[in-house]
Design a protein around this motif. Structure first.
Motif, PDB file in Angstrom:
ATOM      1  N   LEU A  49       0.852  -1.184   0.000  1.00 48.30           N
ATOM      2  CA  LEU A  49       0.000   0.000   0.000  1.00 48.30           C
ATOM      3  C   LEU A  49       0.893   1.240   0.000  1.00 48.30           C
ATOM      4  N   LYS A  50       0.702   2.076  -0.992  1.00 50.10           N
ATOM      5  CA  LYS A  50       1.505   3.297  -1.115  1.00 50.10           C
ATOM      6  C   LYS A  50       0.839   4.431  -0.353  1.00 50.10           C
ATOM      7  N   ARG A  51       1.610   5.080   0.501  1.00 50.89           N
ATOM      8  CA  ARG A  51       1.080   6.216   1.255  1.00 50.89           C
ATOM      9  C   ARG A  51       0.614   7.301   0.299  1.00 50.89           C
ATOM     10  N   GLY A  52      -0.528   7.908   0.637  1.00 53.90           N
ATOM     11  CA  GLY A  52      -1.092   8.972  -0.189  1.00 53.90           C
ATOM     12  C   GLY A  52      -1.979   8.460  -1.313  1.00 53.90           C
ATOM     13  N   PRO A  84      -7.990   0.724  15.946  1.00 49.25           N
ATOM     14  CA  PRO A  84      -9.092   1.024  15.028  1.00 49.25           C
ATOM     15  C   PRO A  84      -8.630   1.990  13.939  1.00 49.25           C
ATOM     16  N   TYR A  85      -9.192   1.817  12.746  1.00 49.82           N
ATOM     17  CA  TYR A  85      -8.896   2.720  11.642  1.00 49.82           C
ATOM     18  C   TYR A  85     -10.216   3.346  11.190  1.00 49.82           C
ATOM     19  N   PRO A  86     -10.344   4.665  11.295  1.00 47.29           N
ATOM     20  CA  PRO A  86     -11.586   5.304  10.867  1.00 47.29           C
ATOM     21  C   PRO A  86     -11.708   5.255   9.340  1.00 47.29           C
ATOM     22  N   ILE A  87     -12.803   4.681   8.860  1.00 46.29           N
ATOM     23  CA  ILE A  87     -13.012   4.614   7.414  1.00 46.29           C
ATOM     24  C   ILE A  87     -13.965   5.718   6.993  1.00 46.29           C
ATOM     25  N   SER A  88     -13.843   6.139   5.740  1.00 40.96           N
ATOM     26  CA  SER A  88     -14.599   7.299   5.265  1.00 40.96           C
ATOM     27  C   SER A  88     -16.103   7.059   5.219  1.00 40.96           C
ATOM     28  N   ASP A  89     -16.538   5.837   4.921  1.00 39.67           N
ATOM     29  CA  ASP A  89     -17.971   5.555   4.842  1.00 39.67           C
ATOM     30  C   ASP A  89     -18.266   4.196   5.474  1.00 39.67           C
ATOM     31  N   PRO A  90     -18.601   4.181   6.772  1.00 41.18           N
ATOM     32  CA  PRO A  90     -18.889   2.909   7.429  1.00 41.18           C
ATOM     33  C   PRO A  90     -20.250   2.312   7.046  1.00 41.18           C
ATOM     34  N   SER A 109     -18.087  -3.095  -1.991  1.00 38.47           N
ATOM     35  CA  SER A 109     -16.897  -2.440  -2.549  1.00 38.47           C
ATOM     36  C   SER A 109     -16.679  -1.113  -1.844  1.00 38.47           C
ATOM     37  N   THR A 110     -15.425  -0.832  -1.541  1.00 34.66           N
ATOM     38  CA  THR A 110     -15.094   0.442  -0.925  1.00 34.66           C
ATOM     39  C   THR A 110     -13.672   0.834  -1.291  1.00 34.66           C
ATOM     40  N   LYS A 111     -13.308   2.048  -0.947  1.00 32.56           N
ATOM     41  CA  LYS A 111     -11.937   2.525  -1.131  1.00 32.56           C
ATOM     42  C   LYS A 111     -11.411   3.021   0.198  1.00 32.56           C
ATOM     43  N   MET A 112     -10.115   2.827   0.378  1.00 32.20           N
ATOM     44  CA  MET A 112      -9.464   3.238   1.611  1.00 32.20           C
ATOM     45  C   MET A 112      -8.277   4.117   1.256  1.00 32.20           C
ATOM     46  N   LYS A 113      -8.193   5.271   1.883  1.00 32.25           N
ATOM     47  CA  LYS A 113      -7.061   6.178   1.681  1.00 32.25           C
ATOM     48  C   LYS A 113      -5.926   5.748   2.611  1.00 32.25           C
ATOM     49  N   VAL A 114      -4.759   5.515   2.020  1.00 34.81           N
ATOM     50  CA  VAL A 114      -3.567   5.191   2.809  1.00 34.81           C
ATOM     51  C   VAL A 114      -2.933   6.534   3.163  1.00 34.81           C
ATOM     52  N   PRO A 116      -0.718   9.645   4.311  1.00 36.00           N
ATOM     53  CA  PRO A 116       0.720   9.918   4.139  1.00 36.00           C
ATOM     54  C   PRO A 116       1.538   9.781   5.424  1.00 36.00           C
ATOM     55  N   PHE A 117       0.887   9.924   6.571  1.00 33.78           N
ATOM     56  CA  PHE A 117       1.616   9.845   7.843  1.00 33.78           C
ATOM     57  C   PHE A 117       1.723   8.422   8.389  1.00 33.78           C
ATOM     58  N   PHE A 118       1.120   7.432   7.699  1.00 36.63           N
ATOM     59  CA  PHE A 118       1.242   6.051   8.156  1.00 36.63           C
ATOM     60  C   PHE A 118       2.710   5.624   8.094  1.00 36.63           C
ATOM     61  N   PRO A 119       3.196   4.951   9.127  1.00 40.32           N
ATOM     62  CA  PRO A 119       4.595   4.504   9.109  1.00 40.32           C
ATOM     63  C   PRO A 119       4.784   3.357   8.101  1.00 40.32           C
TER      64      PRO A 119
END
Length: 147
Positions: A49-52, A84-90, A109-114, A116-119
């Motif tokens: 998973l690429k940040r951003g 926990p990871y907050p998702i944009s549309d639960p 189907s959904t999309k998740m934003k990776v 940029p600050f994730f290690p």
């Protein structure tokens, strides 16, 4: 002999591109049939998973009884810690046509934003779909590495 070595090398390159297994976790209200990760390559047994960037997640599932509402949640397991990871549309009904009748298959189907600050670390993403009573309809564990 050279042909044999060539075939072995070719096979090792082809087999190294196989997709990492996505495991199912306990889901008494249904089950995940198939899960696909989009906009991610596989390497070393993990989805990269690429940040951003955005990653797509498709879960094909069946439910064991009629369902009025579907709620999605995500967690990241890093070592022994589960965060926990907050998702944009639960609201799973944004993707699914709720209510769901017993059976299936249904495709979420959904999309998740990776972010940029994730290690840049390996993490197991645990994605759950629950019904209006809190019963887990589908649960998958996705091995990823953030870069």
């Amino acid at each position: 002999m050279i042909r044999f070595i060539f075939v072995v090398l070719l096979f090792s390159f082809v087999s190294s591109d196989t997709l990492p297994p996505i495991n199912r976790c306990d889901s008494p209200g249904g089950r995940a049939i198939n899960t696909t990760i989009n906009n991610s390559k596989a390497m070393g047994g993990k989805y990269i998973l690429k940040r951003g960037k955005e990653v797509g997640i498709d879960i094909e599932l069946e439910v064991f009884e009629d369902v009025q509402k579907v709620i999605a949640s995500a967690e990241g397991k890093i070592g022994p810690a589960v965060l926990p990871y907050p998702i944009s549309d639960p609201n799973g009904c944004t993707s699914l046509s709720c209510p769901l009748k017993k059976g299936g298959p249904y495709k979420y189907s959904t999309k998740m934003k990776v972010q940029p600050f994730f290690p840049p670390i390996p993490v197991d993403v645990i994605w759950k779909l629950k019904d209006q009573k809190g019963y887990i309809l589908a649960c998958v564990i996705i091995p990823v590495r953030i870069e």
